[in-house]
Write a protein that holds these residues in place. Structure first.
Motif, PDB file in Angstrom:
ATOM      1  N   GLY A 141      15.638  -9.622 -11.035  1.00 35.54           N
ATOM      2  CA  GLY A 141      16.155  -8.833  -9.727  1.00 35.54           C
ATOM      3  C   GLY A 141      16.127 -10.021  -8.731  1.00 35.54           C
ATOM      4  N   ASP A 142      15.317  -9.482  -7.648  1.00 36.46           N
ATOM      5  CA  ASP A 142      15.306 -10.620  -6.465  1.00 36.46           C
ATOM      6  C   ASP A 142      14.288 -11.959  -6.884  1.00 36.46           C
ATOM      7  OD1 ASP A 142      12.866  -9.517  -6.050  1.00 36.46           O
ATOM      8  OD2 ASP A 142      13.329  -8.703  -4.198  1.00 36.46           O
ATOM      9  N   GLY A 143      13.938 -11.616  -8.024  1.00 40.35           N
ATOM     10  CA  GLY A 143      12.901 -12.957  -8.485  1.00 40.35           C
ATOM     11  C   GLY A 143      11.355 -12.902  -7.685  1.00 40.35           C
ATOM     12  N   ARG A 144      11.155 -11.748  -7.409  1.00 41.09           N
ATOM     13  CA  ARG A 144       9.610 -11.647  -6.741  1.00 41.09           C
ATOM     14  C   ARG A 144       8.843 -10.683  -7.497  1.00 41.09           C
ATOM     15  NH1 ARG A 144       8.682 -13.947  -1.726  1.00 41.09           N
ATOM     16  NH2 ARG A 144       7.175 -11.887  -1.358  1.00 41.09           N
ATOM     17  N   PHE A 145       7.676 -10.946  -7.535  1.00 41.61           N
ATOM     18  CA  PHE A 145       6.586  -9.720  -7.630  1.00 41.61           C
ATOM     19  C   PHE A 145       6.015  -9.513  -6.543  1.00 41.61           C
ATOM     20  CE2 PHE A 145       2.132  -8.834  -8.389  1.00 41.61           C
ATOM     21  CZ  PHE A 145       2.217  -7.929  -9.418  1.00 41.61           C
ATOM     22  N   TYR A 146       6.231  -8.128  -6.286  1.00 43.28           N
ATOM     23  CA  TYR A 146       5.410  -7.467  -5.301  1.00 43.28           C
ATOM     24  C   TYR A 146       4.173  -6.726  -5.530  1.00 43.28           C
ATOM     25  CZ  TYR A 146      10.325  -8.348  -3.009  1.00 43.28           C
ATOM     26  OH  TYR A 146      11.317  -8.676  -2.584  1.00 43.28           O
ATOM     27  N   TYR A 147       3.177  -6.938  -4.796  1.00 38.94           N
ATOM     28  CA  TYR A 147       1.801  -6.254  -5.127  1.00 38.94           C
ATOM     29  C   TYR A 147       1.864  -4.891  -4.737  1.00 38.94           C
ATOM     30  CZ  TYR A 147      -0.308 -11.038  -5.987  1.00 38.94           C
ATOM     31  OH  TYR A 147      -0.548 -12.018  -6.454  1.00 38.94           O
ATOM     32  N   ALA A 148       1.550  -4.106  -5.457  1.00 42.27           N
ATOM     33  CA  ALA A 148       1.287  -2.560  -5.468  1.00 42.27           C
ATOM     34  C   ALA A 148       0.094  -2.602  -4.261  1.00 42.27           C
ATOM     35  CB  ALA A 148       0.985  -1.668  -6.489  1.00 42.27           C
ATOM     36  N   GLU A 149       0.304  -1.230  -3.871  1.00 42.10           N
ATOM     37  CA  GLU A 149      -0.897  -0.736  -2.901  1.00 42.10           C
ATOM     38  C   GLU A 149      -2.328  -0.868  -3.554  1.00 42.10           C
ATOM     39  OE1 GLU A 149       2.988   1.965  -2.411  1.00 42.10           O
ATOM     40  OE2 GLU A 149       1.966   0.770  -4.115  1.00 42.10           O
ATOM     41  N   ASP A 150      -3.183  -0.985  -2.217  1.00 39.90           N
ATOM     42  CA  ASP A 150      -4.724  -1.348  -3.037  1.00 39.90           C
ATOM     43  C   ASP A 150      -5.006  -0.177  -3.761  1.00 39.90           C
ATOM     44  OD1 ASP A 150      -7.153  -2.285  -3.133  1.00 39.90           O
ATOM     45  OD2 ASP A 150      -7.770  -1.713  -0.941  1.00 39.90           O
ATOM     46  N   HIS A 151      -4.958   1.066  -3.882  1.00 39.28           N
ATOM     47  CA  HIS A 151      -5.696   2.045  -4.674  1.00 39.28           C
ATOM     48  C   HIS A 151      -4.904   1.973  -5.997  1.00 39.28           C
ATOM     49  CE1 HIS A 151      -1.999   4.250  -2.838  1.00 39.28           C
ATOM     50  NE2 HIS A 151      -1.972   4.620  -3.949  1.00 39.28           N
ATOM     51  N   HIS A 152      -3.937   1.324  -6.505  1.00 43.99           N
ATOM     52  CA  HIS A 152      -3.387   1.112  -7.739  1.00 43.99           C
ATOM     53  C   HIS A 152      -4.080  -0.120  -8.227  1.00 43.99           C
ATOM     54  CE1 HIS A 152      -0.280   4.153  -7.454  1.00 43.99           C
ATOM     55  NE2 HIS A 152       0.110   3.566  -6.376  1.00 43.99           N
ATOM     56  N   GLN A 153      -4.626  -0.991  -7.391  1.00 44.00           N
ATOM     57  CA  GLN A 153      -5.194  -2.210  -8.034  1.00 44.00           C
ATOM     58  C   GLN A 153      -6.473  -1.962  -8.988  1.00 44.00           C
ATOM     59  OE1 GLN A 153      -3.418  -5.045  -7.943  1.00 44.00           O
ATOM     60  NE2 GLN A 153      -2.057  -4.402  -6.560  1.00 44.00           N
ATOM     61  N   GLN A 154      -6.567  -2.499 -10.076  1.00 38.57           N
ATOM     62  CA  GLN A 154      -7.825  -2.019 -10.835  1.00 38.57           C
ATOM     63  C   GLN A 154      -8.147  -0.299 -10.941  1.00 38.57           C
ATOM     64  OE1 GLN A 154      -8.639  -5.114  -8.402  1.00 38.57           O
ATOM     65  NE2 GLN A 154      -7.071  -5.759  -9.617  1.00 38.57           N
ATOM     66  N   TYR A 155      -6.934   0.243 -11.067  1.00 39.05           N
ATOM     67  CA  TYR A 155      -7.086   1.728 -10.804  1.00 39.05           C
ATOM     68  C   TYR A 155      -8.156   2.435 -11.747  1.00 39.05           C
ATOM     69  CZ  TYR A 155      -6.006   6.658 -10.539  1.00 39.05           C
ATOM     70  OH  TYR A 155      -5.846   8.069 -10.517  1.00 39.05           O
ATOM     71  N   LEU A 156      -8.117   1.878 -13.220  1.00 40.69           N
ATOM     72  CA  LEU A 156      -8.868   2.572 -14.110  1.00 40.69           C
ATOM     73  C   LEU A 156     -10.647   2.046 -13.961  1.00 40.69           C
ATOM     74  CD1 LEU A 156      -6.569   2.699 -16.968  1.00 40.69           C
ATOM     75  CD2 LEU A 156      -7.194   4.628 -15.594  1.00 40.69           C
ATOM     76  N   ALA A 157     -10.749   0.737 -13.073  1.00 40.94           N
ATOM     77  CA  ALA A 157     -12.266   0.531 -12.823  1.00 40.94           C
ATOM     78  C   ALA A 157     -12.690   1.555 -11.690  1.00 40.94           C
ATOM     79  CB  ALA A 157     -12.145  -0.752 -12.445  1.00 40.94           C
ATOM     80  N   LYS A 158     -11.898   2.044 -10.740  1.00 41.10           N
ATOM     81  CA  LYS A 158     -12.178   3.061  -9.776  1.00 41.10           C
ATOM     82  C   LYS A 158     -12.136   4.326 -10.460  1.00 41.10           C
ATOM     83  CE  LYS A 158      -9.636   0.323  -6.468  1.00 41.10           C
ATOM     84  NZ  LYS A 158      -8.340  -0.054  -5.788  1.00 41.10           N
ATOM     85  N   ASN A 159     -11.265   4.745 -11.397  1.00 39.02           N
ATOM     86  CA  ASN A 159     -11.225   6.011 -11.853  1.00 39.02           C
ATOM     87  C   ASN A 159     -11.217   5.991 -13.460  1.00 39.02           C
ATOM     88  OD1 ASN A 159      -9.929   7.595  -9.464  1.00 39.02           O
ATOM     89  ND2 ASN A 159      -9.086   5.643  -9.374  1.00 39.02           N
TER      90      ASN A 159
END
Length: 236
Positions: free
Chosen positions: A202-220
């Protein structure tokens, strides 16, 4: 057209990769990246360049650490698998392989950004080498499914491995060939994983997802996990 026909037609469209000139426009502002990994307590983003930009959107981690971007279906479950692996320094979920700058999760779900749900894995090769990580990757999802994982259908669920160096790209390709021999022996299909340098995805970049998706299964802890694995074991 019946509702069932409409359902399958919509699913089919979501499996078509969008062209760069047809992708959603996105935005110039980045999603804020949390300072530390909720489970590991380590930074999820490397250091910026002197001009404040981040290489591939990821930045530079300490010498001795290696990074790779892997996609194998819903990024919640893939990230959870890798943050538990000894030698993994940090993980983060995001979007890679597409064209829309700074996409949101909702935009990615439309199949009009070109991105796949991806996990950044930063690891210490003195503890676990890339082949060891890729063994887990190949076994933990079904790389023969194209533009889907199980009941999750669409380009955002496609299998992918995006390497940051030529050496790591060669390792990805070699392990794919090795795992294919095991798939063949088990009567499974052909690997459909998108294997590329991150710079050419694609455009050669990794875009970080929104905070609530980070380590989602530790939170849920009882949240959704999709592991449409083949059950085939990596040889050796």
């Amino acid at each position: 057209m019946s509702w069932l026909d409409q359902f399958f037609a919509a699913g089919s469209r979501k499996q078509d990769l969008v062209a760069a000139d047809a992708a959603l426009p996105g935005r110039t502002s980045e999603i804020t990246v949390p300072g530390e990994h909720l489970v590991l307590g380590t930074p999820m983003r490397g250091r910026p360049e002197s001009d404040g930009t981040y290489v591939h959107g990821i930045g530079r981690f300490d010498a001795g650490l290696t990074a790779i971007v892997l996609a194998g279906g819903c990024f919640w479950g893939i990230e959870e698998i890798f943050w538990q692996v000894p030698g993994v320094y940090t993980t983060a979920v995001g979007y890679a392989g597409g064209y829309t700058p700074n996409p949101t999760y909702e935009e990615t779900c439309t199949a009009r950004t070109g991105h796949t749900e991806a996990t950044l894995v930063v690891f210490d090769p003195a503890v676990i080498d890339l082949e060891g990580l890729l063994r887990i990757f190949w076994e933990s999802h079904d790389p023969t499914q194209e533009m889907r994982q199980g009941n999750d259908i669409g380009t955002q669920y496609r299998s992918a491995a995006y390497a940051l160096t030529d050496e790591d790209l060669a390792t990805v390709r070699a392990t794919a060939a090795t795992f294919q021999t095991a798939l063949d022996a088990a009567g499974e299909g052909t690997i459909a994983t998108e294997i590329k340098p991150l710079a050419e995805a694609g455009d050669g970049r990794f875009y970080y997802a929104e905070d609530h998706h980070q380590q989602y299964l530790a939170k849920n802890p009882h949240g959704y996990r999709c592991h449409a694995a083949t059950g085939v074991v990596y040889p050796g």
